[in-house]
Design an enzyme around this catalytic site. Structure first.
Site, PDB file in Angstrom:
ATOM      1  N   ILE A  24      11.372 -31.572 -28.381  1.00  0.00           N
ATOM      2  CA  ILE A  24      11.552 -30.871 -27.107  1.00  0.00           C
ATOM      3  C   ILE A  24      12.939 -31.218 -26.570  1.00  0.00           C
ATOM      4  O   ILE A  24      13.328 -32.399 -26.579  1.00  0.00           O
ATOM      5  CB  ILE A  24      10.468 -31.315 -26.073  1.00  0.00           C
ATOM      6  CG1 ILE A  24       9.045 -31.224 -26.665  1.00  0.00           C
ATOM      7  CG2 ILE A  24      10.610 -30.519 -24.777  1.00  0.00           C
ATOM      8  CD1 ILE A  24       8.563 -29.858 -27.065  1.00  0.00           C
ATOM      9  N   TYR A  66       8.186 -47.096 -31.294  1.00  0.00           N
ATOM     10  CA  TYR A  66       7.767 -45.867 -30.607  1.00  0.00           C
ATOM     11  C   TYR A  66       6.564 -45.231 -31.319  1.00  0.00           C
ATOM     12  O   TYR A  66       5.597 -44.805 -30.679  1.00  0.00           O
ATOM     13  CB  TYR A  66       8.955 -44.910 -30.582  1.00  0.00           C
ATOM     14  CG  TYR A  66       8.757 -43.620 -29.822  1.00  0.00           C
ATOM     15  CD1 TYR A  66       8.711 -43.606 -28.426  1.00  0.00           C
ATOM     16  CD2 TYR A  66       8.651 -42.402 -30.493  1.00  0.00           C
ATOM     17  CE1 TYR A  66       8.549 -42.416 -27.730  1.00  0.00           C
ATOM     18  CE2 TYR A  66       8.492 -41.213 -29.813  1.00  0.00           C
ATOM     19  CZ  TYR A  66       8.441 -41.224 -28.427  1.00  0.00           C
ATOM     20  OH  TYR A  66       8.294 -40.043 -27.743  1.00  0.00           O
ATOM     21  N   ALA A  67       6.621 -45.164 -32.656  1.00  0.00           N
ATOM     22  CA  ALA A  67       5.519 -44.567 -33.413  1.00  0.00           C
ATOM     23  C   ALA A  67       4.235 -45.364 -33.189  1.00  0.00           C
ATOM     24  O   ALA A  67       3.152 -44.788 -33.026  1.00  0.00           O
ATOM     25  CB  ALA A  67       5.868 -44.512 -34.901  1.00  0.00           C
ATOM     26  N   ALA A  68       4.349 -46.694 -33.150  1.00  0.00           N
ATOM     27  CA  ALA A  68       3.163 -47.535 -32.926  1.00  0.00           C
ATOM     28  C   ALA A  68       2.615 -47.318 -31.509  1.00  0.00           C
ATOM     29  O   ALA A  68       1.403 -47.198 -31.308  1.00  0.00           O
ATOM     30  CB  ALA A  68       3.515 -49.002 -33.151  1.00  0.00           C
ATOM     31  N   VAL A  70       7.013 -48.092 -14.172  1.00  0.00           N
ATOM     32  CA  VAL A  70       5.584 -48.096 -14.529  1.00  0.00           C
ATOM     33  C   VAL A  70       5.162 -49.399 -15.208  1.00  0.00           C
ATOM     34  O   VAL A  70       3.972 -49.697 -15.276  1.00  0.00           O
ATOM     35  CB  VAL A  70       5.184 -46.903 -15.440  1.00  0.00           C
ATOM     36  CG1 VAL A  70       5.290 -45.578 -14.715  1.00  0.00           C
ATOM     37  CG2 VAL A  70       5.957 -46.885 -16.743  1.00  0.00           C
ATOM     38  N   SER A  95       3.359 -38.332 -29.336  1.00  0.00           N
ATOM     39  CA  SER A  95       4.482 -37.722 -30.055  1.00  0.00           C
ATOM     40  C   SER A  95       4.084 -37.495 -31.502  1.00  0.00           C
ATOM     41  O   SER A  95       3.232 -38.225 -32.041  1.00  0.00           O
ATOM     42  CB  SER A  95       5.678 -38.676 -30.012  1.00  0.00           C
ATOM     43  OG  SER A  95       6.639 -38.304 -30.984  1.00  0.00           O
ATOM     44  N   ASN A 148       3.153 -39.907 -18.614  1.00  0.00           N
ATOM     45  CA  ASN A 148       4.272 -39.224 -19.275  1.00  0.00           C
ATOM     46  C   ASN A 148       5.528 -40.085 -19.367  1.00  0.00           C
ATOM     47  O   ASN A 148       6.335 -39.880 -20.271  1.00  0.00           O
ATOM     48  CB  ASN A 148       4.565 -37.937 -18.481  1.00  0.00           C
ATOM     49  CG  ASN A 148       5.888 -37.312 -18.844  1.00  0.00           C
ATOM     50  OD1 ASN A 148       6.017 -36.658 -19.875  1.00  0.00           O
ATOM     51  ND2 ASN A 148       6.911 -37.535 -17.998  1.00  0.00           N
ATOM     52  N   LYS A 192       3.026 -44.653 -29.586  1.00  0.00           N
ATOM     53  CA  LYS A 192       2.497 -43.289 -29.437  1.00  0.00           C
ATOM     54  C   LYS A 192       1.236 -43.084 -30.279  1.00  0.00           C
ATOM     55  O   LYS A 192       0.443 -42.182 -29.986  1.00  0.00           O
ATOM     56  CB  LYS A 192       3.577 -42.262 -29.802  1.00  0.00           C
ATOM     57  CG  LYS A 192       4.715 -42.175 -28.770  1.00  0.00           C
ATOM     58  CD  LYS A 192       4.209 -41.850 -27.372  1.00  0.00           C
ATOM     59  CE  LYS A 192       5.292 -41.302 -26.458  1.00  0.00           C
ATOM     60  NZ  LYS A 192       4.828 -41.155 -25.050  1.00  0.00           N
TER      61      LYS A 192
HETATM   62  P1  NAD Z   1      13.169 -37.550 -19.993  1.00  0.00           P
HETATM   63  O1  NAD Z   1      14.048 -38.718 -20.205  1.00  0.00           O
HETATM   64  O2  NAD Z   1      13.784 -36.229 -19.729  1.00  0.00           O
HETATM   65  O3  NAD Z   1      12.104 -37.825 -18.838  1.00  0.00           O
HETATM   66  C1  NAD Z   1      11.355 -39.029 -18.814  1.00  0.00           C
HETATM   67  C2  NAD Z   1      11.415 -39.625 -17.418  1.00  0.00           C
HETATM   68  O4  NAD Z   1      10.649 -40.851 -17.452  1.00  0.00           O
HETATM   69  C3  NAD Z   1      12.828 -39.995 -16.967  1.00  0.00           C
HETATM   70  O5  NAD Z   1      13.136 -39.402 -15.724  1.00  0.00           O
HETATM   71  C4  NAD Z   1      12.810 -41.516 -16.861  1.00  0.00           C
HETATM   72  O6  NAD Z   1      13.603 -42.040 -15.805  1.00  0.00           O
HETATM   73  C5  NAD Z   1      11.326 -41.796 -16.651  1.00  0.00           C
HETATM   74  N1  NAD Z   1      10.980 -43.153 -17.084  1.00  0.00           N
HETATM   75  C6  NAD Z   1      11.320 -43.785 -18.230  1.00  0.00           C
HETATM   76  N2  NAD Z   1      10.869 -45.038 -18.225  1.00  0.00           N
HETATM   77  C7  NAD Z   1      10.218 -45.215 -17.057  1.00  0.00           C
HETATM   78  C8  NAD Z   1       9.555 -46.291 -16.453  1.00  0.00           C
HETATM   79  N3  NAD Z   1       9.488 -47.481 -17.065  1.00  0.00           N
HETATM   80  N4  NAD Z   1       9.002 -46.132 -15.228  1.00  0.00           N
HETATM   81  C9  NAD Z   1       9.084 -44.929 -14.586  1.00  0.00           C
HETATM   82  N5  NAD Z   1       9.729 -43.875 -15.101  1.00  0.00           N
HETATM   83  C10 NAD Z   1      10.283 -44.013 -16.316  1.00  0.00           C
HETATM   84  O7  NAD Z   1      12.234 -37.480 -21.321  1.00  0.00           O
HETATM   85  P2  NAD Z   1      11.128 -36.432 -21.806  1.00  0.00           P
HETATM   86  O8  NAD Z   1      11.572 -35.922 -23.120  1.00  0.00           O
HETATM   87  O9  NAD Z   1      10.756 -35.495 -20.720  1.00  0.00           O
HETATM   88  O10 NAD Z   1       9.918 -37.439 -22.109  1.00  0.00           O
HETATM   89  C11 NAD Z   1       8.644 -37.370 -21.481  1.00  0.00           C
HETATM   90  C12 NAD Z   1       7.593 -37.954 -22.425  1.00  0.00           C
HETATM   91  O11 NAD Z   1       7.487 -37.126 -23.598  1.00  0.00           O
HETATM   92  C13 NAD Z   1       7.903 -39.363 -22.923  1.00  0.00           C
HETATM   93  O12 NAD Z   1       6.711 -40.117 -22.975  1.00  0.00           O
HETATM   94  C14 NAD Z   1       8.426 -39.118 -24.328  1.00  0.00           C
HETATM   95  O13 NAD Z   1       8.275 -40.226 -25.154  1.00  0.00           O
HETATM   96  C15 NAD Z   1       7.543 -37.947 -24.739  1.00  0.00           C
HETATM   97  N6  NAD Z   1       8.043 -37.173 -25.871  1.00  0.00           N
HETATM   98  C16 NAD Z   1       9.214 -36.461 -25.787  1.00  0.00           C
HETATM   99  C17 NAD Z   1       9.663 -35.744 -26.894  1.00  0.00           C
HETATM  100  C18 NAD Z   1      10.923 -34.936 -26.866  1.00  0.00           C
HETATM  101  O14 NAD Z   1      11.270 -34.342 -27.910  1.00  0.00           O
HETATM  102  N7  NAD Z   1      11.634 -34.850 -25.757  1.00  0.00           N
HETATM  103  C19 NAD Z   1       8.918 -35.747 -28.081  1.00  0.00           C
HETATM  104  C20 NAD Z   1       7.731 -36.483 -28.136  1.00  0.00           C
HETATM  105  C21 NAD Z   1       7.292 -37.164 -27.005  1.00  0.00           C
END
Ligand code: NAD
Length: 274
Positions: free
Chosen positions: A198, A165-167, A64, A152, A90, A169
């Site tokens: 999560i 990350y905090a900045a 992305v 987040s 996402n 998000k």
């Molecule tokens: P995950 O790693 O299971 O899934 C994220 C997917 O994004 C992965 O398949 C990865 O390959 C893809 N990805 C990463 N960088 C990419 C890029 N540059 N281009 C295309 N694809 C890319 O993680 P998740 O926990 O499902 O995270 C999803 C979102 O939720 C993220 O933005 C994460 O920061 C946010 N988030 C997650 C949590 C948590 O506790 N898991 C908490 C707060 C926010």
């Protein structure tokens, strides 16, 4: 008729975790989904899961953060399924360090994936949304389109070791609120969902260096220290971390017609964590 019949959704990072669950959920309600992931195999698996359940999906594999990615992603929706109704930003990951150990590369990579990439995807979607709003106003058949950006609890409250990350998000919350104001006239709602803890590959494994993800060839250590995880779970009013299905459910709520009058909001999905 299913809730999202004839809708077309693009979901970045939907090869794994929360994004995959959301793709399956939107497709089950009738939406055609353009899946994206950095990695080919998980993206293909999500498309296959949707196909097996009788839904429609295609994949745009790629990073992305590439300059032309937003245009390619939006074009895939238009060329493949004839429109664009739902955009979910996402894709993302964490690359943690305390500030004195954080490199410029680390800072820029996290800003690029969590802020610049959503900005470019949404910029690419603007002409589509503007043209749809104009023609639907003329025909009298107005429909509501949806953007959901993923934030987040770290972006709302801060988190030690995650200044980048905090900045990022927190920044996506600002982007959400600004675009809600720009795009009300297109009948596009723009909201954010901020997740607490999560269980995905980003959080499940212990943060002892043993859990490493590959981001475009870069090996990045992820995970949460088991003691911190246990402590956090105790502070969560529902008493546990959420599942990817539950997290996707919060995004789903902001994609269905019942949320058509909600815009510029941040929904915290964290089991009561404030
Ligand atoms: P995950 O790693 O299971 O899934 C994220 C997917 O994004 C992965 O398949 C990865 O390959 C893809 N990805 C990463 N960088 C990419 C890029 N540059 N281009 C295309 N694809 C890319 O993680 P998740 O926990 O499902 O995270 C999803 C979102 O939720 C993220 O933005 C994460 O920061 C946010 N988030 C997650 C949590 C948590 O506790 N898991 C908490 C707060 C926010």
């Amino acid at each position: 008729m299913a809730r999202l019949d004839r809708k077309v959704a693009i979901i970045s990072g939907s090869g794994r975790g929360i994004g995959r669950q959301l793709a399956v959920m939107l497709a089950a309600e009738g939406a055609a989904v353009v899946v994206n992931d950095l990695d080919q195999e998980p993206a293909d698996e999500t498309v296959a899961l949707i196909g097996k359940a009788g839904g429609q999906a295609s994949a745009v594999v790629g990073d992305v953060t590439e300059a032309d990615f937003g245009d390619r992603f939006v074009k895939a929706a238009i060329d493949g399924f004839g429109g664009l109704d739902i955009v979910v930003n996402n894709a993302g990951y964490t690359w943690d360090s305390i500030i004195q150990k954080m490199s410029d590369t680390q800072w820029d990579a996290i800003m690029d994936v969590h802020l610049k990439a959503p900005f470019r995807i949404l910029r690419a979607a603007q002409p589509i949304f503007a043209a749809a709003a104009k023609s639907e106003r003329e025909s009298g058949a107005v429909t509501c389109r949806k953007v959901v950006n993923i934030s987040s609890i770290a972006g709302l409250n801060g988190n030690a070791g995650q200044v980048n990350y905090a900045a990022g998000k927190a920044g996506i919350v600002g982007m959400t609120k600004a675009l809600a104001k720009e795009w009300g006239r297109y009948n596009v709602t723009v909201n954010a969902v901020a997740f607490g803890m999560i269980k995905t590959r980003l959080t499940e494994a212990p943060a002892d260096g043993s859990s490493v993800i590959d981001i475009a060839g870069r090996q990045i250590s992820v995970g949460v220290n088991p003691q911190i995880l246990a402590g956090m779970e105790q502070r969560i009013p529902l008493g546990r971390a959420g599942t990817p299905e539950e997290a996707a459910g919060a995004v789903y709520l902001l994609c269905i017609p019942e949320s058509d009058y909600i815009t510029g909001q941040v929904l915290l999905c964290g089991g009561g964590l404030g």
